[in-house]
Write a protein that holds these residues in place. Structure first.
Motif, PDB file in Angstrom:
ATOM      1  N   ASP A  84       0.814  -1.220   0.000  1.00 64.72           N
ATOM      2  CA  ASP A  84       0.000   0.000   0.000  1.00 64.72           C
ATOM      3  C   ASP A  84       0.847   1.269   0.000  1.00 64.72           C
ATOM      4  O   ASP A  84       0.456   2.279  -0.584  1.00 64.72           O
ATOM      5  N   ALA A  85       2.000   1.234   0.653  1.00 65.74           N
ATOM      6  CA  ALA A  85       2.868   2.416   0.675  1.00 65.74           C
ATOM      7  C   ALA A  85       3.348   2.739  -0.740  1.00 65.74           C
ATOM      8  O   ALA A  85       3.390   3.903  -1.145  1.00 65.74           O
ATOM      9  N   ALA A  87       1.756   1.916  -3.511  1.00 64.38           N
ATOM     10  CA  ALA A  87       0.584   2.371  -4.267  1.00 64.38           C
ATOM     11  C   ALA A  87       0.289   3.843  -3.968  1.00 64.38           C
ATOM     12  O   ALA A  87      -0.004   4.625  -4.874  1.00 64.38           O
ATOM     13  N   ARG A  88       0.358   4.221  -2.684  1.00 63.40           N
ATOM     14  CA  ARG A  88       0.131   5.624  -2.318  1.00 63.40           C
ATOM     15  C   ARG A  88       1.184   6.539  -2.949  1.00 63.40           C
ATOM     16  O   ARG A  88       0.876   7.614  -3.451  1.00 63.40           O
ATOM     17  N   ARG A  89       2.441   6.104  -2.921  1.00 64.07           N
ATOM     18  CA  ARG A  89       3.531   6.908  -3.501  1.00 64.07           C
ATOM     19  C   ARG A  89       3.339   7.065  -5.006  1.00 64.07           C
ATOM     20  O   ARG A  89       3.526   8.148  -5.555  1.00 64.07           O
ATOM     21  N   ASP A  91       0.451   6.929  -6.672  1.00 63.63           N
ATOM     22  CA  ASP A  91      -0.674   7.850  -6.880  1.00 63.63           C
ATOM     23  C   ASP A  91      -0.260   9.295  -6.624  1.00 63.63           C
ATOM     24  O   ASP A  91      -0.656  10.204  -7.347  1.00 63.63           O
ATOM     25  N   GLN A  92       0.566   9.506  -5.590  1.00 68.95           N
ATOM     26  CA  GLN A  92       1.024  10.858  -5.273  1.00 68.95           C
ATOM     27  C   GLN A  92       1.874  11.415  -6.410  1.00 68.95           C
ATOM     28  O   GLN A  92       1.697  12.570  -6.817  1.00 68.95           O
ATOM     29  N   GLN A  95      -0.355  12.158  -9.384  1.00 67.28           N
ATOM     30  CA  GLN A  95      -1.188  13.326  -9.094  1.00 67.28           C
ATOM     31  C   GLN A  95      -0.367  14.616  -9.190  1.00 67.28           C
ATOM     32  O   GLN A  95      -0.803  15.595  -9.800  1.00 67.28           O
ATOM     33  N   PRO A 104      -7.432  13.319  -5.307  1.00 67.23           N
ATOM     34  CA  PRO A 104      -6.429  12.811  -4.365  1.00 67.23           C
ATOM     35  C   PRO A 104      -7.018  11.943  -3.256  1.00 67.23           C
ATOM     36  O   PRO A 104      -6.331  11.102  -2.701  1.00 67.23           O
ATOM     37  N   ASP A 105      -8.302  12.146  -2.939  1.00 67.69           N
ATOM     38  CA  ASP A 105      -8.913  11.361  -1.864  1.00 67.69           C
ATOM     39  C   ASP A 105      -9.668  10.133  -2.390  1.00 67.69           C
ATOM     40  O   ASP A 105     -10.420   9.503  -1.665  1.00 67.69           O
ATOM     41  N   LEU A 108      -7.791   3.860  -2.786  1.00 67.60           N
ATOM     42  CA  LEU A 108      -6.532   3.321  -3.290  1.00 67.60           C
ATOM     43  C   LEU A 108      -6.797   2.077  -4.144  1.00 67.60           C
ATOM     44  O   LEU A 108      -7.476   1.159  -3.714  1.00 67.60           O
TER      45      LEU A 108
END
Length: 145
Positions: A84-85, A87-89, A91-92, A95, A104-105, A108
């Motif tokens: 997940d970390a 995946a978040r990175r 997406d960031q 974005q 952004p919200d 995931l």
């Protein structure tokens, strides 16, 4: 059940997109040369060459996307992120660069969906290169007037 594929394996597979990208560039140049230098080119053959060039341009876009995904995976490996970390990175980064359309919200996406999308891009890249080659061969073999 969501399985997280190995980032190194994903990156190695995506690097296989280099070969069709180079081949497609060569085919694009051949089509351009034939279109510009062949004086008695039939209309259908010229149309096939233009279609081949269009497939080459589409393949170039897919090659760019595949290379971007491979580079993102390398960045995640360099930062020692996974799951997940990672995946978040991802997406960031998408974005921040304006390449992600979702808010952004947004929830995931899992790695299964991401991996399927990456493989789909690579498959399309190979298919577009094959279409480009087939159209070029048809144009060359088409009877000239």
């Amino acid at each position: 059940m969501s399985t997280v594929p190995d980032l190194a394996t994903m990156q190695l597979l995506l690097r296989q997109g280099r070969w069709p990208a180079c081949l497609s560039l060569g085919l694009l140049l051949v089509a351009l040369l034939l279109l510009g230098t062949e004086p008695g080119l039939a209309m259908i053959a010229a149309g096939l060459l233009l279609a081949s060039m269009s497939a080459g341009v589409a393949q170039t876009y897919h090659a760019w996307r595949v290379a971007l995904d491979a580079s993102l995976l390398q960045l995640l490996r360099d930062e020692r992120l996974d799951g997940d970390a990672a995946a978040r990175r991802t997406d960031q980064l998408l974005q921040d660069s304006g390449l992600r359309r979702a808010s952004p919200d947004a929830p995931l996406r899992g790695w299964d969906a991401r991996w399927a999308g990456m493989r789909r891009l690579l498959l399309r890249q190979y298919l577009l290169t094959a279409v480009q080659f087939a159209l070029l061969v048809l144009a060359v073999l088409w009877p000239q007037t």
